[in-house]
Write an enzyme that holds these catalytic residues in place. Structure first.
Site, short mmCIF file in Angstrom:
data_model
loop_
_atom_site.label_atom_id
_atom_site.label_comp_id
_atom_site.label_asym_id
_atom_site.label_seq_id
_atom_site.Cartn_x
_atom_site.Cartn_y
_atom_site.Cartn_z
N GLY A 90 1.29 -2.87 -25.26
CA GLY A 90 2.26 -2.82 -26.34
C GLY A 90 1.50 -2.73 -27.65
O GLY A 90 0.53 -1.97 -27.77
N SER A 122 -3.98 -1.84 -21.65
CA SER A 122 -3.80 -1.41 -23.03
C SER A 122 -4.08 -2.56 -24.01
O SER A 122 -5.21 -3.00 -24.12
CB SER A 122 -2.39 -0.84 -23.20
OG SER A 122 -2.22 -0.21 -24.43
N ALA A 123 -3.07 -3.07 -24.71
CA ALA A 123 -3.29 -4.17 -25.65
C ALA A 123 -3.90 -5.39 -24.96
O ALA A 123 -4.74 -6.08 -25.53
CB ALA A 123 -1.97 -4.56 -26.32
N HIS A 159 -6.60 4.07 -24.13
CA HIS A 159 -5.95 5.37 -24.28
C HIS A 159 -6.84 6.36 -25.03
O HIS A 159 -6.36 7.18 -25.82
CB HIS A 159 -4.61 5.26 -25.03
CG HIS A 159 -3.67 4.23 -24.49
ND1 HIS A 159 -2.91 4.45 -23.37
CD2 HIS A 159 -3.37 2.99 -24.91
CE1 HIS A 159 -2.16 3.38 -23.14
NE2 HIS A 159 -2.44 2.47 -24.06
N GLU A 194 -7.31 7.24 -19.96
CA GLU A 194 -6.22 6.78 -19.10
C GLU A 194 -6.50 7.10 -17.64
O GLU A 194 -6.78 8.25 -17.29
CB GLU A 194 -4.89 7.39 -19.54
CG GLU A 194 -4.46 6.89 -20.91
CD GLU A 194 -3.05 7.31 -21.26
OE1 GLU A 194 -2.51 8.20 -20.58
OE2 GLU A 194 -2.47 6.74 -22.21
#
Length: 233
Positions: A90, A122-123, A159, A194
């Site tokens: 997020g 991700s985060a 990413h 990714e």
């Protein structure tokens, strides 16, 4: 002994949520029956409950029960007693701000050092590094510090995208942004494409997945790191 799996993304093109990682996660979380999920990054502003439900449905496929940290009155104890921890993706600013606001950054760090399996996407992967300063996210909130878990002695750029020489877009590339970071900072940075992730066992950091990663060190030209390569800091 630290045990971390730090993925660039939860979802790759043409695949469901965490689908590409499930065979690896089944092994990684072997013996884990209850997984503590941290939904604070809130992708697209989704509620904690809705986010936890998505994660819960995914982990049902490997018979792991998911409980959101937001449902506990004593969140520090929830972290300390967790069989395994997953911090989802997020907005990294939102995630870090909430972890500091809930006084969870230190207990999360200590729990990881003790060996509780930690999954980040991700985060959730960004915060496993020394700081969150190489995130791609907009600073929509202002956390009290950029310092994060320090589970690995580097920073992650999740990413990671290569520049497209045919594109007419003239904005800065991801590589340019990371080089700007290195004007003021010495922390090495890995650009995770990714579909790839870092597997951390103790002090060993190994690149896994389908794609090579981009490695940035201050005052040096970036290089490619191939799959199964041991990253030496």
């Amino acid at each position: 002994m630290k045990k971390l799996l730090l993925a660039s993304t939860s979802t790759i093109y043409g695949s469901g949520y965490l689908e590409y990682l499930m065979p690896t996660l089944e092994t990684f979380f072997n013996g884990v029956k209850n997984l503590l999920f941290v939904p604070y990054a809130r992708p697209s502003g989704i509620s904690y409950g809705a986010y936890t439900k998505i994660v819960s449905e995914a982990f049902k496929k490997i018979d792991i029960n998911v409980v959101g940290i937001h449902t506990f009155s004593d969140k520090n104890k929830a972290v300390e007693n967790a069989d395994g921890i997953f911090v989802g993706g997020g907005n990294t600013f939102v995630l870090v701000n909430e972890l500091y606001d809930q006084d969870l950054m230190e207990v999360l760090k200590n729990t990881i050092v003790k060996g509780t399996p930690y999954l980040g996407t991700s985060a959730g992967s960004n915060i496993a590094g020394l700081t969150m300063q190489t995130t791609n996210d907009m600073p929509i909130v202002y956390p009290p510090s950029y310092n994060t878990l320090g589970g690995i002695p580097l920073n992650i750029n999740a990413h990671y995208l290569d520049s497209d020489p045919t594109s007419k877009h003239k904005g800065e590339t991801r590589e340019t942004r990371i080089k700007e970071f290195h004007i003021y900072n010495k922390i090495p940075v890995i650009g995770l494409r990714e579909g790839s992730w870092l597997q951390v066992d103790g002090d060993e950091v190994v690149l896994k997945g389908d794609l090579a990663a981009r490695w940035f060190v201050k005052d040096k030209e970036p290089i490619e790191i191939e799959i199964n390569h041991l990253i030496v800091i």
